[in-house]
Design a protein around this motif. Structure first.
Motif, PDB file in Angstrom:
ATOM      1  N   GLN A   1       0.804  -1.214   0.000  1.00 23.93           N
ATOM      2  CA  GLN A   1       0.000   0.000   0.000  1.00 23.93           C
ATOM      3  C   GLN A   1       0.846   1.277   0.000  1.00 23.93           C
ATOM      4  O   GLN A   1       0.397   2.322  -0.480  1.00 23.93           O
ATOM      5  CB  GLN A   1      -0.943   0.014   1.204  1.00 23.93           C
ATOM      6  N   HIS A   2       2.063   1.231   0.515  1.00 22.79           N
ATOM      7  CA  HIS A   2       2.893   2.429   0.581  1.00 22.79           C
ATOM      8  C   HIS A   2       3.941   2.478  -0.536  1.00 22.79           C
ATOM      9  O   HIS A   2       4.786   3.370  -0.542  1.00 22.79           O
ATOM     10  CB  HIS A   2       3.586   2.519   1.935  1.00 22.79           C
TER      11      HIS A   2
ATOM     12  N   TRP B   1       1.722   8.037  -8.769  1.00 21.44           N
ATOM     13  CA  TRP B   1       2.302   7.970  -7.431  1.00 21.44           C
ATOM     14  C   TRP B   1       2.992   9.284  -7.067  1.00 21.44           C
ATOM     15  O   TRP B   1       2.785   9.835  -5.994  1.00 21.44           O
ATOM     16  CB  TRP B   1       3.280   6.808  -7.340  1.00 21.44           C
TER      17      TRP B   1
ATOM     18  N   ARG C   1       0.252  12.590  -7.587  1.00 24.35           N
ATOM     19  CA  ARG C   1      -0.946  12.548  -6.740  1.00 24.35           C
ATOM     20  C   ARG C   1      -0.609  12.219  -5.292  1.00 24.35           C
ATOM     21  O   ARG C   1      -0.931  12.988  -4.371  1.00 24.35           O
ATOM     22  CB  ARG C   1      -1.954  11.528  -7.279  1.00 24.35           C
ATOM     23  N   PHE C   2       0.027  11.051  -5.088  1.00 24.56           N
ATOM     24  CA  PHE C   2       0.199  10.571  -3.715  1.00 24.56           C
ATOM     25  C   PHE C   2       1.353  11.247  -2.983  1.00 24.56           C
ATOM     26  O   PHE C   2       1.219  11.626  -1.820  1.00 24.56           O
ATOM     27  CB  PHE C   2       0.386   9.052  -3.715  1.00 24.56           C
ATOM     28  N   VAL C   3       2.513  11.407  -3.647  1.00 27.73           N
ATOM     29  CA  VAL C   3       3.678  11.971  -2.967  1.00 27.73           C
ATOM     30  C   VAL C   3       3.556  13.484  -2.810  1.00 27.73           C
ATOM     31  O   VAL C   3       3.767  14.027  -1.726  1.00 27.73           O
ATOM     32  CB  VAL C   3       4.979  11.611  -3.724  1.00 27.73           C
TER      33      VAL C   3
ATOM     34  N   GLU D   1      -1.049  14.668  -2.256  1.00 30.60           N
ATOM     35  CA  GLU D   1      -1.657  14.164  -1.024  1.00 30.60           C
ATOM     36  C   GLU D   1      -0.646  13.999   0.111  1.00 30.60           C
ATOM     37  O   GLU D   1      -1.028  13.680   1.240  1.00 30.60           O
ATOM     38  CB  GLU D   1      -2.373  12.835  -1.298  1.00 30.60           C
ATOM     39  N   ARG D   2       0.644  14.157  -0.185  1.00 36.39           N
ATOM     40  CA  ARG D   2       1.722  14.133   0.804  1.00 36.39           C
ATOM     41  C   ARG D   2       1.675  12.865   1.665  1.00 36.39           C
ATOM     42  O   ARG D   2       1.692  12.908   2.898  1.00 36.39           O
ATOM     43  CB  ARG D   2       1.675  15.390   1.688  1.00 36.39           C
ATOM     44  N   ARG D   3       1.635  11.711   0.957  1.00 41.56           N
ATOM     45  CA  ARG D   3       1.661  10.432   1.662  1.00 41.56           C
ATOM     46  C   ARG D   3       2.988  10.249   2.401  1.00 41.56           C
ATOM     47  O   ARG D   3       4.025  10.718   1.969  1.00 41.56           O
ATOM     48  CB  ARG D   3       1.470   9.287   0.665  1.00 41.56           C
ATOM     49  N   GLN D   4       2.922   9.499   3.493  1.00 36.78           N
ATOM     50  CA  GLN D   4       4.128   9.184   4.275  1.00 36.78           C
ATOM     51  C   GLN D   4       4.756   7.877   3.771  1.00 36.78           C
ATOM     52  O   GLN D   4       4.053   7.010   3.292  1.00 36.78           O
ATOM     53  CB  GLN D   4       3.768   9.058   5.753  1.00 36.78           C
TER      54      GLN D   4
ATOM     55  N   PRO E   1       7.630  11.009   3.858  1.00 35.04           N
ATOM     56  CA  PRO E   1       7.517  12.218   3.054  1.00 35.04           C
ATOM     57  C   PRO E   1       8.670  12.455   2.076  1.00 35.04           C
ATOM     58  O   PRO E   1       9.769  11.917   2.225  1.00 35.04           O
ATOM     59  CB  PRO E   1       7.502  13.314   4.115  1.00 35.04           C
TER      60      PRO E   1
ATOM     61  N   GLU F   1      11.474   7.703  -7.477  1.00 32.63           N
ATOM     62  CA  GLU F   1      10.535   6.888  -6.708  1.00 32.63           C
ATOM     63  C   GLU F   1      10.764   5.395  -6.900  1.00 32.63           C
ATOM     64  O   GLU F   1      10.293   4.582  -6.099  1.00 32.63           O
ATOM     65  CB  GLU F   1       9.100   7.271  -7.074  1.00 32.63           C
TER      66      GLU F   1
END
Length: 663
Positions: free
Chosen positions: A372-373, A567, A570-572, A575-578, A580, A631
């Motif tokens: 998921q991450h 990824w 959008r996510f990094v 949405e600033r997913r951890q 960081p 990434e």
């Protein structure tokens, strides 16, 4: 001559003059018409398969006599495949749901029970040849029921692409070129993994459309069958569109406790209920907060979704159902149509990994937690395991989202490694420094990242240069981290670099030579539509490169471009997913412009359908491409490796300080 046979003959003669091989077409149609009047026993597909099919250990985890009851849910699609009233069957599928075996059984069933010219179409010719050679031929030859239909001259009449049974002809093809599927009249079509097929071109319709046209003759007779199946990708791709036109059937199973019928959904899996072991003290969470994946895999259960009645006569259930009850539930389940407006001759099915007898609920939960991450992890999990289309969001990174990342990052400015006199002293201690390069015809764009032990990464330098020598010099610059213990500074250089493979032959050759010269420190990368692996959006492989000294093997990472873009943007960023991404306070305008240029927008394709496409609005996002490559290091530097590197750093540091103290 009866009317049905006469109609077949007239249709064949009508098509003959326009085709390059009219005699061949006449032969196919004439044999099909004759076969229609042979009296056969009345068995549907799963009944025929249970009676005649034996599975080989080379392509089945359950060798021996085939038993459709083991994957009970598959009986619904199998009944649809052998129902002569049904013209199309569409199947949206997850992992390990017995689709491949069902498809092979259907083709064998056709040979014996409902013959007619049949086509098996797969995304590429290579995939088709591998499937036919390694699996399909063996199934045919080892099924006694089919022995009388196998041609005597197998060398010429039983090849990977054309199999001339005595009852019917079977053609297998890859659809990389639509021309491969645009000639012969076909009664039955099995179109596999259609979401990975090439889409339409400007000069010819899509391969799927061309195959459907080949069925016109048999559609007119009401005898055609079109089977389309695929792991889904995104909603605007073919399998989701085709399934939406059909009955949209989903499998409902009863709760063993209350009997409530419900569709199994991953969202209702539970592992939070797992208690600590009173002897070991180990629970579902490890001391560092991560999940104990072994316990999750062993004890994940399904929570019954019975809400109870509104009048209070029955109470909600909510019982936790162990995976061991799944077979009991499967054998009491039923398919329920969700689309009352579907044509009567089109059944469609959604078969997720939740139903799979090869995957436990715990295996699915573990895979979810593992991926998921990771870049593209959820996208792949939803597609490949749950059999669901991934819902993407339009848009991209914005200047505001970049500003928010800067505000949340440790305060630092970009360093200038291209300046030999510049001091490169980091305020944080990395486990590694990486470099990412976008190759252009006349120059290179690069970014450099410092990776932390917890997975946080900081873009510490960026720029452009014009030669490979400059890249080497940049990667060899020494970076320092000053420890508070007053000992010597810890030194770092670039641990590894990823380089775009180049889009011109000259650039590609230069990249390959550079990779060879650097002796494993650098790895080439190449993006594509479906270039990654099944579980993740990357696929580590090698390619052969010709040098003056001979052929050498160099590392290459294929990656699914759209997954990594989503990824990153959008996510990094958005949405600033951890964990960081850290960005400097003094980012140059061209870096910000390029990171915000690429956006996912709706566009109409040649078929008139709306698709989501990445668009840069005319701006070349070189730095965005560099950060996208960065990434990929999420896979090359997983958590366990980062921890081992830190432990080695600490050990080496302690040994150094001890040595200095002794002197």
């Amino acid at each position: 001559m009866c009317e049905k046979a006469r109609a077949s003959e007239n249709l064949a003669q009508a098509e003959g003059p326009a085709n390059a091989a009219p005699g061949r077409i006449w032969s196919i149609l004439a044999r099909a018409a004759a076969a229609a009047f042979i009296v056969r026993e009345s068995l549907n597909l799963w009944q025929w398969s249970d009676r005649h099919v034996t599975l080989d250990a080379r392509f089945s985890a359950r060798p021996g006599k085939y038993d459709s009851a083991y994957t009970y849910y598959i009986r619904g699609p199998m009944e649809a495949l052998s129902d002569r009233r049904i013209r199309q069957v569409s199947i949206v599928k997850g992992a390990q749901i017995a689709f491949t075996t069902m498809l092979a059984n259907w083709i064998m069933y056709l040979v014996d029970m409902d013959p007619g010219p049949t086509m098996l179409a797969q995304p590429t010719r290579r995939m088709m040849k591998r499937y036919v050679k390694k699996e399909l031929h063996d199934r045919f030859l080892k099924t006694p029921r089919l022995a009388k239909y196998i041609p005597a001259n197998r060398r010429e009449k039983f090849t990977t692409e054309e199999m001339y049974f005595t009852s019917m002809d079977l053609f297998a093809t890859g659809v990389g070129s639509p021309a491969l599927v645009s000639s012969l009249p076909i009664k039955n079509v099995a179109a596999d993994e259609v979401d990975k097929w090439n889409t339409e071109t400007e000069i010819e319709a899509s391969a799927l459309d061309l195959i459907e046209v080949r069925q016109i003759t048999y559609k007119a007779q009401g005898t055609s069958k079109f089977v389309v199946g695929s792991t889904p990708t995104v909603p605007e791709m073919p399998i989701s569109i085709q399934a939406a036109k059909g009955t949209q059937e989903r499998y409902f199973v009863p709760c063993p406790e209350c009997g409530h019928m419900q569709e199994l959904k991953f969202e209702h899996f539970s592992w939070s209920h797992i208690k600590k072991n009173r002897h070991s003290g180990i629970g579902v969470r490890n001391k560092d907060g991560s999940y104990n994946l072994d316990l999750v895999e062993k004890h994940t259960a399904y929570e019954c979704q019975n809400p109870g009645s509104l009048d209070g006569t029955s109470r909600p259930c909510g019982k936790l159902i162990p995976h061991e009850k799944k077979q009991w539930m499967m054998r009491r389940g039923e398919w329920r149509a969700q689309n009352p407006n579907a044509p009567a001759d089109h059944r469609s099915f959604y078969i997720g990994g939740e139903l799979s007898t090869a995957l436990t609920w715990g295996m699915l939960a573990k895979k979810f937690l593992e991926t998921q991450h990771l870049p593209g992890g959820l996208h792949n999990f939803y597609n490949s395991y749950l059999g669901r289309a991934w819902e993407r969001k339009t848009g991209g990174a914005t200047r505001k989202s970049i500003q928010l990342i800067q505000e949340a990052s440790p305060k630092f400015n970009l360093w200038q490694p291209q300046d030999p006199a510049a001091a490169l002293v980091l305020p944080f201690r990395p486990i590694a420094i990486t470099m990412q390069v976008d190759v252009q015809q006349l120059e290179f764009y690069y970014t450099m990242r410092a990776w932390m032990v917890d997975g946080a990464r900081a873009t510490i330098a960026l720029g452009s240069c014009v030669s490979y020598k400059e890249l080497v010099d940049l990667s060899n610059r020494v970076w320092l981290f000053n420890h508070p213990d007053g000992g010597p500074s810890e030194e770092f250089t670039v641990w590894s670099g990823l380089m775009d493979h180049g889009y011109k032959s000259k650039a590609t050759t230069g990249v390959n030579n550079f990779i060879v010269d650097q002796g494993g420190r650098w790895v080439a990368t190449k993006g594509g539509k479906y270039a990654g692996g099944r579980d993740l959006p990357i696929n580590e492989t090698t390619i052969i490169h010709n040098t003056e000294a001979g052929q050498v093997e160099i590392p290459l990472i294929h990656y699914t471009d759209s997954h990594l873009k989503e990824w990153l943007y959008r996510f990094v960023i958005k949405e600033r997913r951890q964990p960081p991404l850290w960005l400097a306070q003094d980012l140059p305008p061209d870096y910000i412009e390029q990171l915000t240029a690429e956006r996912l927008v709706p566009k109409r394709n040649a078929e008139g359908r709306t698709e989501l496409k990445w668009d840069t609005n005319g701006i070349d996002p070189h730095f965005g491409d560099c950060e996208k490559l960065g990434e990929i290091f999420n896979f090359l530097l997983p958590a366990d490796l980062r921890q081992k590197i830190r432990e080695k750093q600490d050990s080496d540091r302690a040994a150094l300080l001890e040595k200095l103290a002794a002197t």
